[in-house]
Write an enzyme that holds these catalytic residues in place. Structure first.
Site, PDB file in Angstrom:
ATOM      1  N   HIS A  56      -8.355  13.926   7.638  1.00  0.00           N
ATOM      2  CA  HIS A  56      -7.352  13.364   6.726  1.00  0.00           C
ATOM      3  C   HIS A  56      -6.239  14.363   6.462  1.00  0.00           C
ATOM      4  O   HIS A  56      -6.442  15.374   5.792  1.00  0.00           O
ATOM      5  CB  HIS A  56      -7.999  12.955   5.399  1.00  0.00           C
ATOM      6  CG  HIS A  56      -7.064  12.180   4.513  1.00  0.00           C
ATOM      7  ND1 HIS A  56      -7.244  10.844   4.244  1.00  0.00           N
ATOM      8  CD2 HIS A  56      -5.929  12.540   3.874  1.00  0.00           C
ATOM      9  CE1 HIS A  56      -6.259  10.418   3.464  1.00  0.00           C
ATOM     10  NE2 HIS A  56      -5.443  11.432   3.223  1.00  0.00           N
ATOM     11  N   HIS A  58      -1.570  14.876   6.252  1.00  0.00           N
ATOM     12  CA  HIS A  58      -0.208  14.302   6.206  1.00  0.00           C
ATOM     13  C   HIS A  58       0.747  15.269   6.892  1.00  0.00           C
ATOM     14  O   HIS A  58       1.322  16.141   6.237  1.00  0.00           O
ATOM     15  CB  HIS A  58       0.227  14.051   4.761  1.00  0.00           C
ATOM     16  CG  HIS A  58      -0.585  12.998   4.082  1.00  0.00           C
ATOM     17  ND1 HIS A  58      -0.188  11.684   4.003  1.00  0.00           N
ATOM     18  CD2 HIS A  58      -1.800  13.061   3.483  1.00  0.00           C
ATOM     19  CE1 HIS A  58      -1.121  10.977   3.371  1.00  0.00           C
ATOM     20  NE2 HIS A  58      -2.116  11.802   3.043  1.00  0.00           N
ATOM     21  N   GLN A 151       2.983   4.240   2.402  1.00  0.00           N
ATOM     22  CA  GLN A 151       2.886   5.103   1.218  1.00  0.00           C
ATOM     23  C   GLN A 151       3.301   4.404  -0.078  1.00  0.00           C
ATOM     24  O   GLN A 151       2.712   4.617  -1.124  1.00  0.00           O
ATOM     25  CB  GLN A 151       3.765   6.346   1.430  1.00  0.00           C
ATOM     26  CG  GLN A 151       3.955   7.235   0.217  1.00  0.00           C
ATOM     27  CD  GLN A 151       2.773   8.130  -0.066  1.00  0.00           C
ATOM     28  OE1 GLN A 151       2.565   9.130   0.596  1.00  0.00           O
ATOM     29  NE2 GLN A 151       1.977   7.762  -1.059  1.00  0.00           N
ATOM     30  N   HIS A 209      -6.234   5.040   2.253  1.00  0.00           N
ATOM     31  CA  HIS A 209      -6.251   5.763   0.985  1.00  0.00           C
ATOM     32  C   HIS A 209      -6.808   4.750  -0.016  1.00  0.00           C
ATOM     33  O   HIS A 209      -6.170   3.731  -0.272  1.00  0.00           O
ATOM     34  CB  HIS A 209      -4.841   6.161   0.565  1.00  0.00           C
ATOM     35  CG  HIS A 209      -4.313   7.359   1.294  1.00  0.00           C
ATOM     36  ND1 HIS A 209      -3.990   7.352   2.616  1.00  0.00           N
ATOM     37  CD2 HIS A 209      -4.042   8.621   0.846  1.00  0.00           C
ATOM     38  CE1 HIS A 209      -3.550   8.563   2.967  1.00  0.00           C
ATOM     39  NE2 HIS A 209      -3.576   9.344   1.920  1.00  0.00           N
ATOM     40  N   GLU A 212      -7.679   6.323  -5.002  1.00  0.00           N
ATOM     41  CA  GLU A 212      -7.353   7.720  -5.353  1.00  0.00           C
ATOM     42  C   GLU A 212      -6.847   7.695  -6.787  1.00  0.00           C
ATOM     43  O   GLU A 212      -5.653   7.775  -7.064  1.00  0.00           O
ATOM     44  CB  GLU A 212      -6.313   8.319  -4.405  1.00  0.00           C
ATOM     45  CG  GLU A 212      -6.140   9.833  -4.606  1.00  0.00           C
ATOM     46  CD  GLU A 212      -5.109  10.453  -3.685  1.00  0.00           C
ATOM     47  OE1 GLU A 212      -4.490   9.736  -2.896  1.00  0.00           O
ATOM     48  OE2 GLU A 212      -4.921  11.683  -3.775  1.00  0.00           O
ATOM     49  N   ASP A 308      -6.027  17.104   3.838  1.00  0.00           N
ATOM     50  CA  ASP A 308      -5.060  16.237   3.169  1.00  0.00           C
ATOM     51  C   ASP A 308      -3.653  16.830   3.131  1.00  0.00           C
ATOM     52  O   ASP A 308      -2.708  16.242   3.642  1.00  0.00           O
ATOM     53  CB  ASP A 308      -5.535  15.870   1.751  1.00  0.00           C
ATOM     54  CG  ASP A 308      -4.856  14.619   1.188  1.00  0.00           C
ATOM     55  OD1 ASP A 308      -4.032  14.023   1.891  1.00  0.00           O
ATOM     56  OD2 ASP A 308      -5.166  14.246   0.044  1.00  0.00           O
ATOM     57  N   TRP A 314       2.303  17.440  -2.929  1.00  0.00           N
ATOM     58  CA  TRP A 314       1.055  17.251  -3.665  1.00  0.00           C
ATOM     59  C   TRP A 314       0.234  18.526  -3.818  1.00  0.00           C
ATOM     60  O   TRP A 314      -0.654  18.609  -4.640  1.00  0.00           O
ATOM     61  CB  TRP A 314       0.193  16.179  -2.973  1.00  0.00           C
ATOM     62  CG  TRP A 314       0.859  14.852  -2.956  1.00  0.00           C
ATOM     63  CD1 TRP A 314       0.809  13.907  -3.949  1.00  0.00           C
ATOM     64  CD2 TRP A 314       1.700  14.303  -1.935  1.00  0.00           C
ATOM     65  NE1 TRP A 314       1.572  12.816  -3.596  1.00  0.00           N
ATOM     66  CE2 TRP A 314       2.126  13.031  -2.371  1.00  0.00           C
ATOM     67  CE3 TRP A 314       2.150  14.762  -0.683  1.00  0.00           C
ATOM     68  CZ2 TRP A 314       2.968  12.209  -1.608  1.00  0.00           C
ATOM     69  CZ3 TRP A 314       2.983  13.953   0.070  1.00  0.00           C
ATOM     70  CH2 TRP A 314       3.384  12.696  -0.394  1.00  0.00           C
TER      71      TRP A 314
HETATM   72 ZN   LIG Z   1      -3.810  11.478   1.926  1.00  0.00          ZN
END
Ligand SMILES: [Zn+2]
Length: 426
Positions: A56, A58, A151, A209, A212, A308, A314
């Site tokens: 996982h 991005h 997203q 996702h 979350e 991630d 993030w």
């Molecule tokens: Zn993610």
């Protein structure tokens, strides 16, 4: 033979193993291999593992930390808003450059397969084009799997469904989703249904996702398991994050876990990010937020740990080191028993390889000669030290090398000199 690694320890505990490699494949794996090769290395009892796999990530956002500003609240929602500010400013060249730079870090860390989500809510699909280009450029040394990720919400964001379908036509591999970000629970459930049906029609894998959130009533995993079971998608579906499960009622979870097992849905926890983003609305006690990893494993659900985020809206840290991910996951899940710690190592190697459906992965004759020689004697020590990756092999070729990380002490009044392994910090 092209290459032999002699006297290796393996993650399953076997010791004194010689690994023979020819034409990019493992051809022998035994003690005292009576053969010679053009290149031979004595690994002196160190751990040799199949490569790390990140289930996982991005890659479209990575290494963008501080652009255009830093996440002040530290929440998922501000991160999404911040990414929305950055998106119109993205250029394809900058995306490619950052992603390739990250792939270099990954290879040096023995991370040779990455499933990356790619945002499809920009009508230009600039990030999709960029990451498909990166995938082509790194193919000889790193496997990339792309997930079409809406997203801003499949139903909440204009054009998201048509953009997602275009991305799949362009060559993106996996169907993504973000049900907890839709306007309502009902829309979230509807987005899961629509995308599971799309994946079933097109014979694709699914990685959502999912939940979350710290909201115990965010139960889209139940819907995902239901459609996975209904459409016969067993083994092709993963729920990423599943953090609401941390806060759910225990009775409800006791019903949910067998349903997940029955449906063949895998779970991907992201410990560095979950421990950072979750619980931000709590005072004290403050929830950890990571999903119920030991309980999922005990129920027979495949579980992987993902990275991630690295240096993005993030998460302000990270370095492409899956041992750092396993180290955090072990702590947050309190998986401190010997067997549990070895399982944490498997959750950044074999388990994600299985979830991604990687072919030829592993430590048996016939598998690809993709190997990592670590400056550690076993999997637990590798996690403890985030051990240096002495050598990384891809299809039998050395793609990265690094010296051992040792301290040599010279202490006044101590005639004996001491030497021991240190954590890799480069
Ligand atoms: Zn993610």
């Amino acid at each position: 033979m092209d290459l032999i690694l002699r006297n290796a320890s393996l993650p399953d505990g076997r010791r004194g193993i010689d690994i023979g490699i020819d034409q990019g494949r493992i051809v022998a794996l035994q003690t005292q291999l009576a053969a010679s090769a053009a290149q031979e290395f004595d690994v002196a009892g160190d751990l040799v593992s199949p490569p790390f796999v990140d289930a996982h990530f991005h890659m479209d956002a990575t290494l963008s930390y501080g652009l255009p500003r830093v996440n002040q609240s530290g929440t998922l929602l501000e991160g999404i808003a911040l990414w929305g500010e950055l998106k119109p400013q993205l250029t394809q060249d900058a995306l490619i450059e950052r992603a390739l730079h990250y792939c270099d870090w990954a290879v040096a860390r023995g991370l040779l397969a990455i499933r990356t989500h790619v945002d499809v809510c920009d009508d230009r699909l600039l990030a999709v084009e960029a990451l498909l280009e990166v995938k082509r450029r790194v193919a000889s040394y790193l496997d990339m799997q792309l997930v079409a990720f809406p997203q801003d919400g499949l139903l909440r964001s204009k054009n998201a469904m048509s953009n997602l379908q275009r991305a799949l036509q362009m060559g993106v591999d996996v169907v993504g989703c973000i049900p907890h970000f839709e306007r309502t629970m009902q829309d979230g459930a509807e987005s899961v249904r629509l995308l599971c049906e799309l994946a079933a029609d097109q014979g694709l894998m699914v990685d959502m996702h999912c939940d979350e959130s710290d909201d115990p009533h965010s139960r889209h995993i139940e819907t995902l398991a239901y459609h996975s079971q209904r459409l016969g998608l067993s083994g092709r579906v993963a729920g990423s994050h599943l953090t609401s499960m941390h806060s759910m009622d225990n009775y409800y979870v006791s019903k949910l876990l067998p349903l997940m097992r029955e449906s063949g849905v895998a779970a991907i926890a992201n410990p560095l990010i979950n421990i950072t983003l979750q619980g931000r609305h709590d005072s004290y006690p403050k929830r950890r937020g990571m999903t119920r990893v030991p309980e999922l494993l005990a129920a027979g659900v495949p579980v992987a740990f993902g990275h991630d985020c690295v240096l993005d809206p993030w998460y302000s840290l990270g370095s492409g080191d899956m041992l750092e991910v396993a180290h955090m996951g072990l702590h947050v899940a309190q998986m401190t028993g010997q067997e549990a710690m070895r399982t944490c190592f498997a959750m950044v190697t074999e388990q994600p390889a299985q979830i991604l459906g990687l072919q030829g992965y592993g430590l048996s004759p016939g598998c690809h000669a993709d190997l990592v020689w670590l400056d550690a004697s076993d999997a637990v020590e590798a996690i403890r030290l985030r051990a240096a990756r002495r050598m990384v092999l891809r299809r039998g070729h050395i793609v990265s090398q690094m010296p051992a990380t040792r301290a040599q002490l010279h202490l006044p009044g101590r005639p004996d000199s001491a030497s021991f392994r240190l954590p890799a910090n480069s």
